[in-house]
Each structure stands twice: as structure tokens, then as C-alpha cells.
Scaffold this motif. Structure first.
Motif, short mmCIF file in Angstrom:
data_model
loop_
_atom_site.label_atom_id
_atom_site.label_comp_id
_atom_site.label_asym_id
_atom_site.label_seq_id
_atom_site.Cartn_x
_atom_site.Cartn_y
_atom_site.Cartn_z
N PRO A 43 32.90 37.39 53.67
CA PRO A 43 33.61 38.37 52.86
C PRO A 43 35.12 38.30 52.99
O PRO A 43 35.84 38.52 52.01
CB PRO A 43 33.07 39.72 53.38
CG PRO A 43 32.51 39.43 54.71
CD PRO A 43 32.00 38.04 54.66
N TYR A 46 36.25 35.43 50.93
CA TYR A 46 36.07 35.78 49.51
C TYR A 46 37.25 36.60 49.01
O TYR A 46 37.80 36.33 47.94
CB TYR A 46 34.76 36.56 49.35
CG TYR A 46 34.51 37.01 47.93
CD1 TYR A 46 33.93 36.15 47.00
CD2 TYR A 46 34.84 38.30 47.51
CE1 TYR A 46 33.69 36.56 45.70
CE2 TYR A 46 34.60 38.72 46.22
CZ TYR A 46 34.03 37.85 45.32
OH TYR A 46 33.81 38.26 44.02
N HIS A 47 37.67 37.60 49.80
CA HIS A 47 38.78 38.46 49.37
C HIS A 47 40.12 37.73 49.47
O HIS A 47 41.00 37.95 48.63
CB HIS A 47 38.79 39.74 50.20
CG HIS A 47 37.66 40.67 49.88
ND1 HIS A 47 37.51 41.25 48.64
CD2 HIS A 47 36.62 41.11 50.62
CE1 HIS A 47 36.43 42.01 48.64
NE2 HIS A 47 35.87 41.94 49.82
N THR A 50 40.35 35.63 46.51
CA THR A 50 40.64 36.48 45.36
C THR A 50 42.13 36.75 45.26
O THR A 50 42.73 36.66 44.18
CB THR A 50 39.89 37.82 45.47
OG1 THR A 50 38.48 37.57 45.53
CG2 THR A 50 40.18 38.72 44.27
N GLU A 56 36.86 32.65 39.87
CA GLU A 56 35.63 33.32 40.28
C GLU A 56 34.44 32.38 40.31
O GLU A 56 33.49 32.58 41.08
CB GLU A 56 35.35 34.50 39.35
CG GLU A 56 34.17 35.36 39.77
CD GLU A 56 33.96 36.55 38.85
OE1 GLU A 56 33.03 37.33 39.11
OE2 GLU A 56 34.73 36.69 37.88
N ARG A 59 34.81 30.74 43.81
CA ARG A 59 35.31 31.54 44.93
C ARG A 59 34.25 31.75 46.01
O ARG A 59 34.49 31.51 47.19
CB ARG A 59 35.78 32.89 44.38
CG ARG A 59 36.56 33.75 45.36
CD ARG A 59 36.89 35.08 44.69
NE ARG A 59 37.66 34.88 43.46
CZ ARG A 59 37.73 35.77 42.48
NH1 ARG A 59 37.05 36.91 42.56
NH2 ARG A 59 38.46 35.53 41.40
N THR A 120 27.07 36.17 45.65
CA THR A 120 27.60 37.42 46.19
C THR A 120 26.51 38.49 46.24
O THR A 120 26.40 39.24 47.22
CB THR A 120 28.78 37.93 45.33
OG1 THR A 120 29.78 36.91 45.27
CG2 THR A 120 29.38 39.19 45.92
N ARG A 271 31.34 46.11 51.05
CA ARG A 271 32.53 45.41 50.57
C ARG A 271 32.17 44.40 49.48
O ARG A 271 32.89 44.25 48.49
CB ARG A 271 33.22 44.70 51.72
CG ARG A 271 33.91 45.63 52.71
CD ARG A 271 34.50 44.89 53.86
NE ARG A 271 35.56 43.99 53.44
CZ ARG A 271 36.16 43.13 54.27
NH1 ARG A 271 35.81 43.07 55.53
NH2 ARG A 271 37.12 42.35 53.81
N MET A 272 31.06 43.71 49.66
CA MET A 272 30.67 42.70 48.68
C MET A 272 30.16 43.35 47.39
O MET A 272 30.44 42.86 46.30
CB MET A 272 29.59 41.78 49.27
CG MET A 272 30.03 41.04 50.52
SD MET A 272 31.55 40.10 50.29
CE MET A 272 30.96 38.74 49.31
N TYR A 274 31.21 46.14 46.24
CA TYR A 274 32.43 46.62 45.60
C TYR A 274 33.10 45.49 44.81
O TYR A 274 33.62 45.71 43.70
CB TYR A 274 33.40 47.16 46.66
CG TYR A 274 34.72 47.63 46.09
CD1 TYR A 274 34.80 48.88 45.47
CD2 TYR A 274 35.85 46.85 46.17
CE1 TYR A 274 36.01 49.32 44.96
CE2 TYR A 274 37.06 47.27 45.65
CZ TYR A 274 37.14 48.51 45.04
OH TYR A 274 38.32 48.93 44.51
N GLY A 275 33.05 44.30 45.34
CA GLY A 275 33.63 43.16 44.63
C GLY A 275 32.89 42.81 43.36
O GLY A 275 33.46 42.22 42.44
N LEU A 276 31.60 43.16 43.31
CA LEU A 276 30.81 42.86 42.11
C LEU A 276 31.03 43.89 41.00
O LEU A 276 30.73 43.64 39.83
CB LEU A 276 29.32 42.84 42.44
CG LEU A 276 28.80 41.62 43.20
CD1 LEU A 276 27.34 41.83 43.61
CD2 LEU A 276 28.95 40.35 42.37
#
Length: 277
Positions: A43, A46-47, A50, A56, A59, A120, A271-272, A274-276
């Protein structure tokens, strides 16, 4: 190189510091929880990717591939530390290893065709399920005593190998709660999970490296889906702190160790997701 040229030297210094900090935390977790650090590394990478503006479509693949590569030395050191303390069950590893390797191969092939969003979603979903299980599992609960027969063991091993490869984790995230539910003592489950991390990370990292060759839009300094800059900064930090985690694991009771494991998984999953969104 264009991605890096868009940011100041101070920003890049912050990036390097974040990667080093990630390695420090991942190393402690590798020894403490037997998770190979991937549950933190994926994670965070990943961030960071980003923030760097990495496309994407690649990523999550780059985060998973880099994580698997960094887990190799970490899992080796963690396994050695746990073996010295007598928390490695080689009989369990020998029974699980063949099917775990088959699972890694299946996951490696599947990762070539799955989108970044799919990877993800796999990561977040499995992490949340495991976290809930660890947090609310009743003391003394068990599915059975020891591994099942050959078919059941093959199913468990291939599942651990395949899902762990898709998530970019060392295997402890799944093997620890599964083995514990089979009445394997928590510290032995953690040590065995660390060894399985090595079995998973080596072929998994090679597969992501090969799958990403010549793929456009990858982060700078990448070989396939393995980012060499991330490895250079994370690996030394993880190798320096893995022993701390292994020592700490033997000073914490099994219930508290399970709670720590669950908290980290739940936070990572949220957290992941939230990214989706």
C-alpha cells in the motif's frame, strides 16, 4: 525520468525518507508477524506511485512486484531468526511447499491478465477478511488438529501461494491464521509463515519481473514490474530491523500478537479500499 523531473529535490528527499521508513517498519513486522513486510510495502508503494503520477494501469503491478522482490532477503533473515528460536516447523513446510509453489505459478499467470484495480481489490478484500478473523476469533477456536489429508493440504497451500502472489505479500498474512486455526502454536505459525514467504517471494518476484518487461508507463528505474529504486532503499532497512521484530515476537503473548496482526491488516485494507473509491 520525466516523473522525477516534475518534483523538487526536497520532495524527492521526502520520497527517499518515506521509502526508508517503510523498510524499517516492514522489517520489524516481518520478524514480529512473519508477514514478509509486504502488508506494509504494497500500500505504501501504491500511494507513492500515485503521488508520482504513475499510470493506474501499472501502478498496482509495480507495487506488488517490487514488494515481492524486497521480501526475498527479509524472509530469509526472518526465517533464520525464528529457526534459532525453535519456531520453525520443517515438517509443516515440507508438506505445504509443493502446493504453495503451484499456487504461486497460478497467481503469476493470473496477474498478467488482471487489471490494477482487480489486484487492489484482491489485496483489500483478503486483508480485511483475515483481519476480522484474527480480531474476533475466540480463544481456543480451531477447525481441526493439524493439516488435513493430501487433497485438503494441496488446496490450502495453493490458495496461500496464489493469493499471496497476487497481493504481493510473503504468505504469512494467510498462513499464520490458517495454521493457528489448525492448532499450530502462534509463534510456530509465525515462524513457519516467514519461511513460506521465501518460497513465495522468489518465483513470484521473477514472474512479475518477466511479466512487466517492455510494458510502457512503468515507474522510472524499473526492471519489469520490479522498481529498483524502491528495492535499494527498502531492502537495507528491512534487513537491519527484521531481527528486532523476531526478538519482540517472543516477548509478546499469543493473544496480543494476534491483535497487532489484525490491526495492521485492517488499516491496510481500509486504505486500499479508499484508493478504489
Amino acid at each position: 525520468m520525466e516523473l522525477f523531473n516534475q518534483h523538487s529535490g526536497l520532495w524527492l528527499l521526502g520520497l527517499a525518507t518515506a521509502l526508508l521508513a517503510t523498510g524499517l517498519v516492514a522489517g520489524v513486522l516481518a520478524g514480529l508477524l512473519g508477514v514478509g513486510g509486504g502488508i506494509v510495502i504494497v500500500p505504501v508503494l501504491y500511494h507513492l506511485f500515485t503521488l508520482l503520477g504513475v499510470d493506474e494501469s501499472v501502478r498496482m503491478h509495480a507495487a506488488v512486484g517490487t514488494s515481492l522482490a524486497t521480501i526475498i532477503p527479509t524472509s530469509i533473515m526472518s526465517s533464520r531468526a525464528h529457526r534459532k528460536r525453535g519456531s520453525l516447523d520443517m515438517a509443516l513446510i515440507q508438506r505445504l511447499m509443493p502446493s504453495v509453489i503451484v499456487g504461486v505459478l497460478i497467481g503469476s499467470v493470473a496477474s498478467r491478465f488482471l487489471s490494477g484495480a482487480s489486484l487492489t481489490a484482491v489485496f483489500a478484500s483478503v486483508a480485511l477478511v483475515v483481519a476480522l478473523n484474527m480480531a474476533f476469533k475466540r480463544d481456543g477456536f480451531a477447525l481441526r488438529d493439524g493439516l488435513p489429508g493430501p487433497v485438503g493440504t494441496a488446496f490450502i497451500g495453493s490458495g496461500i501461494g496464489g493469493i499471496s502472489t497476487l497481493m504481493g505479500i510473503g504468505g504469512g498474512t494467510l498462513s499464520v491464521p490458517i495454521l493457528n486455526a489448525l492448532r499450530v502454536p502462534m509463534h510456530t505459525a509465525v515462524g513457519t509463515g516467514a519461511m513460506l514467504g521465501m518460497v513465495i517471494s522468489v518465483p513470484g518476484a521473477v514472474a512479475f519481473l518477466l511479466n512487466g518487461l517492455d510494458v510502457p508507463l512503468r515507474p522510472p528505474f524499473s526492471l519489469g514490474y520490479v522498481n529498483l529504486l524502491g528495492m535499494a532503499l527498502i531492502v537495507p532497512a528491512t534487513m537491519a530491523t527484521t531481527g528486532w521484530g523476531a526478538a519482540l515476537a517472543h516477548r509478546i503473548d499469543a493473544k496480543r500478537l494476534r491483535q497487532v496482526f489484525a490491526v495492521f491488516l485492517a488499516l491496510t485494507s481500509l486504505r486500499m479500499f479508499y484508493g478504489l473509491a
